[in-house]
Write an enzyme that holds these catalytic residues in place. Sequence first.
Site, short mmCIF file in Angstrom:
data_model
loop_
_atom_site.label_atom_id
_atom_site.label_comp_id
_atom_site.label_asym_id
_atom_site.label_seq_id
_atom_site.Cartn_x
_atom_site.Cartn_y
_atom_site.Cartn_z
N GLY A 102 0.78 -1.23 0.00
CA GLY A 102 0.00 0.00 0.00
C GLY A 102 0.81 1.28 0.00
O GLY A 102 0.25 2.36 -0.01
N CYS A 103 2.12 1.17 0.03
CA CYS A 103 2.88 2.42 -0.03
C CYS A 103 3.90 2.35 -1.17
O CYS A 103 5.01 2.79 -1.07
CB CYS A 103 3.58 2.73 1.30
N GLY A 104 3.45 1.74 -2.23
CA GLY A 104 4.35 1.45 -3.34
C GLY A 104 4.98 2.67 -3.99
O GLY A 104 6.12 2.61 -4.43
#
Lengths: 260, 260
Positions: A102-104
Amino acid sequence: MEIKIPVVRVKNAEIVEDVDLVTEEVPLTVYLNHEEVVTLLCSPEHWDELAVGFLAGQGLLRSREEIDGVEVDARRGLAWVASRVDRPLARKGVFKRMLGSGCGSSISFSFAGDNDVTRPLSCASTLKASAVLALMTQFQRQSDNFRATGGVHSAALATEEEIVVFRDDIGRHNAVDKIGGRCLLEGYPVQDRILLTTGRISSEILTKVARLGTPFLVSRSAPTAMAVNWARELGVTLIGFARGHRFNVYAHAERIILDQ
Amino acid sequence: MEIKIPVVRVKNAEIVEDVDLVTEEVPLTVYLNHEEVVTLLCSPEHWDELAVGFLAGQGLLRSREEIDGVEVDARRGLAWVASRVDRPLARKGVFKRMLGSGCGSSISFSFAGDNDVTRPLSCASTLKASAVLALMTQFQRQSDNFRATGGVHSAALATEEEIVVFRDDIGRHNAVDKIGGRCLLEGYPVQDRILLTTGRISSEILTKVARLGTPFLVSRSAPTAMAVNWARELGVTLIGFARGHRFNVYAHAERIILDQ
């Protein structure tokens, strides 16, 4: 520095042999405490400033007190910086990405093996709109003088009244790094200063300026969306398209005031 | 890709809140055979081409046959390239300097742990002066269309008659790499092709183009002295300041012919 070279000019179906001035580009290899850090391709001036500014821009130097000495071998294109603080080098480049779920697409400001995070600038200074325009006029004039060859970028540090240091280089990053290095070496105050550049504002330029600690960044060119985001986050007043009688403020416009 | 953001416009002592288009800048991390090579800050398009072109520009890929596959995760900003040939990565950056006695300022074209040397192009092709001007007019028009935001560089591959591929990116290196990647992925012929760019010609751009194998490099901007030297050595016809009805040829002008 410019050098003369032979050139063939083609104009309106006519070929003329002539000479032209082209700007020099030379390699400078920077060492920190005897460890090789990088080879920069740059203009052959102010290498002490460039070496120090580059290292500071990477978070490897943080204050004048840390610097134990700078030596430059101009003939061989080498600069050695000695620091009192040993920080591990980030071997994989400038950015250490955080790739979790989710924090790519986030990038941290920290470096491999380094816990430093660039802190947001808190600054109560204001800057007059008229000063921005006057400084950019002066900066552009000075910049035009220095680029007969059309091949260099310029950067400058300014107070609201005047330009304090002016540097150019074939690389827009290098020009900004030279300013940063000069500030560190000379112990210039930066807290309420203005950084001027001819180049576009990418996220890398923005972080260099945030690291340097100048709260105002002014360019005649465009910023990227990522640079705008980081300027907001890091407390940098970001001004783009400063040309003629106008400019755009992309972040922290509350510091810009109209003249009475 | 451009996105809308709020902006404060200052003009003639007036402040107006508005929206502006700024160009996107995102990180792309490139892996070669599962080893992380680099994180590029770039525009979010054509990442397969960028990944392949970057690796080829570094000498890590040399032909279409070597490529076993390319996968892109657009959401997380990752590109994996699989190659049949395992070449050691140069961890210390693009240039491996040779620092012996008396050769302090030379740079080799080879990379750490790699014996490759970029070979001079031998090419019997010629290019009409009128074609250079016509291509640059078309290229500039296309480039202007793509940069409402003022924040991108363009590059293109052309035959003497027309532009074959056009790409832009926030980085001038990236734009050229996208062209290189496209050529490799599609197996385009390059032996008599022309590479057009909006950016300045540094030695790094020059070596990318020499590696790609296109004998003609045309820019509307200036070259550096080092780029001129390498163009001569590597057999690249180097054209700068291509604007309106004129241009300068800095290397291998013998390939440029006037129209009858």
